[in-house]
Scaffold this motif. Structure first.
Motif, mmCIF file in Angstrom:
data_model
loop_
_atom_site.group_PDB
_atom_site.id
_atom_site.type_symbol
_atom_site.label_atom_id
_atom_site.label_comp_id
_atom_site.label_asym_id
_atom_site.label_seq_id
_atom_site.Cartn_x
_atom_site.Cartn_y
_atom_site.Cartn_z
ATOM 1 N N ARG A 187 35.625 -19.658 31.152
ATOM 2 C CA ARG A 187 36.994 -19.938 30.471
ATOM 3 C C ARG A 187 37.588 -19.230 29.143
ATOM 4 N NH1 ARG A 187 36.315 -26.124 32.502
ATOM 5 N NH2 ARG A 187 37.519 -26.141 34.209
ATOM 6 N N TRP A 188 36.666 -18.670 28.639
ATOM 7 C CA TRP A 188 37.027 -17.950 27.356
ATOM 8 C C TRP A 188 36.313 -16.600 27.094
ATOM 9 C CZ3 TRP A 188 40.237 -21.526 26.477
ATOM 10 C CH2 TRP A 188 39.981 -22.890 26.797
ATOM 11 N N MET A 189 36.884 -15.916 26.271
ATOM 12 C CA MET A 189 36.388 -14.785 25.884
ATOM 13 C C MET A 189 35.458 -15.000 24.735
ATOM 14 S SD MET A 189 38.283 -11.246 24.454
ATOM 15 C CE MET A 189 39.041 -11.734 23.061
ATOM 16 N N ILE A 190 34.194 -14.619 24.538
ATOM 17 C CA ILE A 190 33.259 -14.644 23.754
ATOM 18 C C ILE A 190 33.000 -13.603 22.709
ATOM 19 C CG2 ILE A 190 30.787 -15.535 23.577
ATOM 20 C CD1 ILE A 190 32.581 -17.507 24.920
ATOM 21 N N THR A 191 32.880 -14.114 21.367
ATOM 22 C CA THR A 191 32.811 -13.281 20.360
ATOM 23 C C THR A 191 31.019 -12.545 20.408
ATOM 24 O OG1 THR A 191 32.145 -14.819 18.939
ATOM 25 C CG2 THR A 191 34.442 -14.241 19.041
ATOM 26 N N TRP A 215 41.332 -15.643 18.429
ATOM 27 C CA TRP A 215 42.229 -14.574 17.902
ATOM 28 C C TRP A 215 42.214 -14.026 16.486
ATOM 29 C CZ3 TRP A 215 46.362 -11.529 16.780
ATOM 30 C CH2 TRP A 215 46.960 -11.001 17.901
ATOM 31 N N LEU A 216 40.919 -13.686 16.187
ATOM 32 C CA LEU A 216 40.657 -13.251 14.880
ATOM 33 C C LEU A 216 41.138 -14.264 13.981
ATOM 34 C CD1 LEU A 216 41.738 -9.424 15.139
ATOM 35 C CD2 LEU A 216 39.446 -10.522 15.199
ATOM 36 N N GLY A 217 41.144 -15.532 13.942
ATOM 37 C CA GLY A 217 41.634 -16.688 13.055
ATOM 38 C C GLY A 217 43.074 -16.834 13.047
ATOM 39 N N LEU A 259 44.014 -20.840 17.433
ATOM 40 C CA LEU A 259 44.158 -20.471 18.551
ATOM 41 C C LEU A 259 42.956 -19.512 19.277
ATOM 42 C CD1 LEU A 259 46.851 -19.164 20.546
ATOM 43 C CD2 LEU A 259 46.521 -16.960 19.280
ATOM 44 N N ARG A 260 42.818 -20.226 20.717
ATOM 45 C CA ARG A 260 41.562 -19.791 21.570
ATOM 46 C C ARG A 260 42.245 -19.022 22.459
ATOM 47 N NH1 ARG A 260 37.099 -23.107 23.712
ATOM 48 N NH2 ARG A 260 37.434 -24.677 22.098
ATOM 49 N N GLU A 261 41.031 -18.084 22.632
ATOM 50 C CA GLU A 261 41.621 -16.913 23.562
ATOM 51 C C GLU A 261 41.078 -16.999 25.028
ATOM 52 O OE1 GLU A 261 42.300 -12.929 22.640
ATOM 53 O OE2 GLU A 261 41.018 -13.215 20.424
ATOM 54 N N PRO A 262 41.710 -17.316 26.219
ATOM 55 C CA PRO A 262 41.424 -17.748 27.293
ATOM 56 C C PRO A 262 41.296 -16.550 28.431
ATOM 57 C CG PRO A 262 43.927 -17.934 27.261
ATOM 58 C CD PRO A 262 43.340 -17.374 25.859
ATOM 59 N N ILE A 263 40.530 -16.665 29.333
ATOM 60 C CA ILE A 263 40.370 -15.678 30.242
ATOM 61 C C ILE A 263 41.942 -15.924 31.021
ATOM 62 C CG2 ILE A 263 39.311 -14.994 32.381
ATOM 63 C CD1 ILE A 263 37.813 -13.933 30.026
ATOM 64 N N ASN A 264 42.501 -14.970 31.438
ATOM 65 C CA ASN A 264 43.738 -15.034 32.073
ATOM 66 C C ASN A 264 43.811 -14.366 33.066
ATOM 67 O OD1 ASN A 264 44.303 -13.035 30.276
ATOM 68 N ND2 ASN A 264 46.370 -13.893 29.450
ATOM 69 N N GLU A 266 43.723 -27.284 18.491
ATOM 70 C CA GLU A 266 43.224 -26.007 19.047
ATOM 71 C C GLU A 266 44.608 -25.940 20.093
ATOM 72 O OE1 GLU A 266 39.195 -24.394 19.803
ATOM 73 O OE2 GLU A 266 39.142 -26.327 20.417
ATOM 74 N N THR A 267 44.955 -24.657 20.311
ATOM 75 C CA THR A 267 46.086 -24.362 21.227
ATOM 76 C C THR A 267 45.433 -23.197 21.810
ATOM 77 O OG1 THR A 267 48.342 -24.072 21.492
ATOM 78 C CG2 THR A 267 47.326 -23.212 19.454
ATOM 79 N N THR A 268 45.863 -22.763 23.214
ATOM 80 C CA THR A 268 46.122 -21.580 23.837
ATOM 81 C C THR A 268 47.461 -20.908 24.013
ATOM 82 O OG1 THR A 268 46.164 -22.755 25.959
ATOM 83 C CG2 THR A 268 43.774 -21.839 25.305
ATOM 84 N N GLY A 269 48.211 -21.347 22.820
ATOM 85 C CA GLY A 269 49.731 -20.795 22.922
ATOM 86 C C GLY A 269 50.384 -21.010 24.126
ATOM 87 N N ASP A 270 50.890 -20.072 24.881
ATOM 88 C CA ASP A 270 51.935 -19.951 25.821
ATOM 89 C C ASP A 270 51.082 -20.086 27.370
ATOM 90 O OD1 ASP A 270 51.344 -17.264 25.973
ATOM 91 O OD2 ASP A 270 53.451 -16.759 26.416
#
Length: 233
Positions: A51-55, A63-65, A73-78, A218-222
């Motif tokens: 579900r997420w991009m992994i560092t 999202w670089l903090g 802000l968590r970065e989702p696979i979209n 945490e949020t995934t923005g929009d």
């Protein structure tokens, strides 16, 4: 807006080392990655999808903090891309690269890199390749741009599957140059439309990945939890 001279851009680029903090500690082996509870979803015909991009440190990308409303802000696979026509993973990758370039999303520099995405039970490193500060993007780093990374291809029933994380970023000049988050959904829709326009893929119904976050921390923005699905014509 005052035109920025190339020399000034070069000087600014020195302040933006691919928009990522320096890595000092040894990196963990990707083979040791174990997703947390709820970090994957199993989709009919497509199998397990992260579900997420992994560092590089094998954590969900944030999202670089960047913080939105005081929350991480968590970065989702979209985006998901299914190639049913390719006979080999190399052919699927070649088609993807050609489509990205034709869609105006060719590889561009000055982005963070080294990300991975989970498909079919393993991590796949990003496309464009890591270590060069590259991302697929529709514009240069010093202006607002749609950009992202693609992971795969993983063999699935009837083809090869890629996952991707794409977003719209803006450029902040003061007090220190850097990129700021704008939208996940705007870029998902822009990329899907442009890839469809190339004639190499067509858009199918969205896939519910269930990766929308809206908690006090945490949020995934929009992002709405949906991934655009594109398949070969």
């Amino acid at each position: 807006m005052t035109r920025i001279l190339p020399a000034a851009l070069l000087a600014l680029s020195a302040l933006l080392p691919a928009c990522a903090p320096a890595q000092t500690a040894p990196l963990p082996d990707p083979a040791t990655y174990r997703p947390g509870p709820g970090d994957t979803v199993t989709l009919p015909d497509l199998g397990p999808v992260g579900r997420w991009m992994i560092t590089k440190t094998l954590e969900p990308a944030t999202w670089l903090g960047e913080r939105v409303g005081g929350r991480t802000l968590r970065e989702p696979i979209n985006v998901l891309i299914l190639d049913r026509a390719a006979a080999t993973p190399e052919a699927a990758t070649a088609r993807l690269n050609a489509a990205m370039t034709a869609a105006g999303y060719g590889p561009k520099n000055m982005h963070s890199d080294g990300y991975s995405g989970q498909l079919a039970g393993r991590l796949y490193p990003q496309l464009p390749p890591t270590g060069k500060g590259l991302a697929f993007s529709d514009g240069p780093w010093y202006v607002s741009n749609h950009h992202g990374r693609v992971f795969g291809p993983a063999p699935v029933q009837g083809g090869y599957l890629f996952s991707a994380a794409f977003s719209l970023e803006d450029m902040r000049w003061l007090p220190r140059p850097g990129h700021t988050y704008n939208s996940f959904t705007a870029t998902r829709e822009d990329l899907a439309a442009r890839l469809s326009a190339t004639g190499l893929y067509r858009r199918a119904a969205n896939v519910d990945l269930g990766n929308r976050l809206d908690t006090p921390q945490e949020t995934t923005g929009d992002h709405d939890g949906q991934a655009a699905l594109l398949t070969t014509r």
